[in-house]
Design an enzyme around this catalytic site. Structure first.
Site, PDB file in Angstrom:
ATOM      1  N   SER A  11       0.852  -1.194   0.000  1.00  0.00           N
ATOM      2  CA  SER A  11       0.000   0.000   0.000  1.00  0.00           C
ATOM      3  C   SER A  11       0.880   1.234   0.000  1.00  0.00           C
ATOM      4  CB  SER A  11      -0.890   0.019   1.241  1.00  0.00           C
ATOM      5  OG  SER A  11      -1.413   1.329   1.410  1.00  0.00           O
ATOM      6  N   HIS A  36      -1.271  -1.378  -4.281  1.00  0.00           N
ATOM      7  CA  HIS A  36      -2.543  -1.053  -3.621  1.00  0.00           C
ATOM      8  C   HIS A  36      -2.604   0.451  -3.341  1.00  0.00           C
ATOM      9  CE1 HIS A  36      -6.028  -2.178  -1.093  1.00  0.00           C
ATOM     10  NE2 HIS A  36      -5.603  -1.266  -0.232  1.00  0.00           N
ATOM     11  N   ASP A  38      -4.776   3.505  -1.770  1.00  0.00           N
ATOM     12  CA  ASP A  38      -5.829   3.797  -0.786  1.00  0.00           C
ATOM     13  C   ASP A  38      -6.391   5.194  -0.979  1.00  0.00           C
ATOM     14  OD1 ASP A  38      -6.058   1.428   0.896  1.00  0.00           O
ATOM     15  OD2 ASP A  38      -3.969   1.816   1.445  1.00  0.00           O
ATOM     16  N   MET A  40      -9.048   7.935   0.155  1.00  0.00           N
ATOM     17  CA  MET A  40      -9.845   8.287   1.337  1.00  0.00           C
ATOM     18  C   MET A  40     -10.417   9.691   1.192  1.00  0.00           C
ATOM     19  SD  MET A  40      -7.435   6.849   4.373  1.00  0.00           S
ATOM     20  CE  MET A  40      -6.569   5.259   4.208  1.00  0.00           C
ATOM     21  N   HIS A  69      -8.442   0.982  -3.865  1.00  0.00           N
ATOM     22  CA  HIS A  69      -9.337   0.738  -2.734  1.00  0.00           C
ATOM     23  C   HIS A  69     -10.032   2.049  -2.382  1.00  0.00           C
ATOM     24  CE1 HIS A  69      -9.570  -0.468   1.847  1.00  0.00           C
ATOM     25  NE2 HIS A  69     -10.760  -0.380   1.279  1.00  0.00           N
ATOM     26  N   MET A  71     -12.195   4.242  -0.230  1.00  0.00           N
ATOM     27  CA  MET A  71     -12.811   4.446   1.085  1.00  0.00           C
ATOM     28  C   MET A  71     -13.507   5.797   1.017  1.00  0.00           C
ATOM     29  SD  MET A  71      -9.649   2.892   3.238  1.00  0.00           S
ATOM     30  CE  MET A  71      -8.567   3.059   1.810  1.00  0.00           C
ATOM     31  N   MET A 140     -11.285  -6.317   5.573  1.00  0.00           N
ATOM     32  CA  MET A 140     -10.531  -5.325   6.334  1.00  0.00           C
ATOM     33  C   MET A 140     -10.181  -5.924   7.694  1.00  0.00           C
ATOM     34  SD  MET A 140     -10.202  -2.741   4.325  1.00  0.00           S
ATOM     35  CE  MET A 140      -9.256  -1.819   5.537  1.00  0.00           C
ATOM     36  N   ASP A 176      -6.549  -6.669   4.177  1.00  0.00           N
ATOM     37  CA  ASP A 176      -6.031  -5.308   4.242  1.00  0.00           C
ATOM     38  C   ASP A 176      -6.006  -4.811   5.687  1.00  0.00           C
ATOM     39  OD1 ASP A 176      -5.156  -2.793   3.656  1.00  0.00           O
ATOM     40  OD2 ASP A 176      -6.917  -2.189   2.494  1.00  0.00           O
TER      41      ASP A 176
END
Ligand code: DX5
Ligand code: ZN
Length: 231
Positions: A11, A36, A38, A40, A69, A71, A140, A176
């Site tokens: 990540s 990966h 992330d 957010m 991913h 979020m 998660m 994750d």
């Protein structure tokens, strides 16, 4: 046949934010299987990272798989932008809105593989009627929002349940949060094949000194593969 071998997905949340391109190249040269990413929004999770423009900027530096991913909530208005940015896999949270079925359809409709993420408090059964719509289920093992948190052991049982539910379907199980050489075997033995790791991959190394990235990746992979053999 789906490739169920162990894949390590660093990540970039734990990489140097001023140097993503080089960090990605370094970690891939050191053995990363996927990258990966992330995303957010400061709303679905209490932290902010980056959006589709950043994904597009880093895409040319990724030779492997760009695993995005999300979020964020809502998800649907941004799917096309992340697909156009070059995401191979776009993962949305079941908790992000009332219409996850529609969201997964939209992700595949945009030409990406569809991932479904489950927060620690969400049961495995929430994936039951979505199995024919997903390419990946992300369990998660921390509450999303930050790197460097402690692995939540209760999620191992969820991985076992999902592995049984999935059967022969071509669906990856991704883990994750809090993955390191001590926790990787627990989830690999339960049937996970994609292991996201941020702090446990990037610790001790840098673009100038990337060898620790390789040692960290090999340590996680070896521990996971050992558990696979024993399972
Ligand atoms: C958490 C993120 C993870 C995080 C993992 O919200 O989804 O991908 O970067 O970090 P570590 O491996 O440090 O727990
Ligand atoms: Zn993640």
């Amino acid at each position: 046949m789906l490739d169920r071998s162990i894949k390590i997905a660093p990540s970039i949340l734990s990489a140097d934010f001023a140097n993503f391109g080089r960090e990605i190249e370094a970690v891939e040269a050191q053995g990363a299987d996927w990258i990966h990413v992330d995303v957010m929004d400061g709303h679905f999770v209490p932290n902010l990272t980056f959006g589709p423009a950043m994904c597009k900027a880093i895409r040319p530096h990724i030779k492997t798989v760009m695993d995005v991913h999300l979020m964020i909530a809502p998800v649907d208005p941004y799917i096309d932008a992340f697909a156009e940015a070059g995401a191979d896999i776009i993962t949305a949270h079941v908790e992000a809105g009332p219409h996850i079925h529609r969201t997964l359809q939209a992700i595949r409709g945009a030409g990406a593989k569809a991932g479904l993420a489950l927060n620690p408090g969400t049961p495995a059964e929430s994936a039951e009627y979505l199995l024919d719509m997903v390419d990946l289920i992300c369990v998660m093992t921390v509450n999303p929002g930050f790197g460097g948190q402690k692995f939540i052991h209760s999620q191992i049982d969820k991985v076992n349940k999902l592995r049984a539910m999935i059967g022969d379907r071509p669906i990856h199980i991704e883990i994750d949060g809090g993955v390191d050489p001590a926790t990787a075997p627990l989830v690999a033995g339960a049937g996970a094949d994609v292991l996201v790791a941020g702090s446990a991959v990037f610790r001790g190394g840098s673009v100038a000194d990337p060898a620790p990235y390789g040692a960290n990746i090999r340590a996680i992979r070896a521990a996971a593969e050992e558990a696979r053999k024993a399972a």
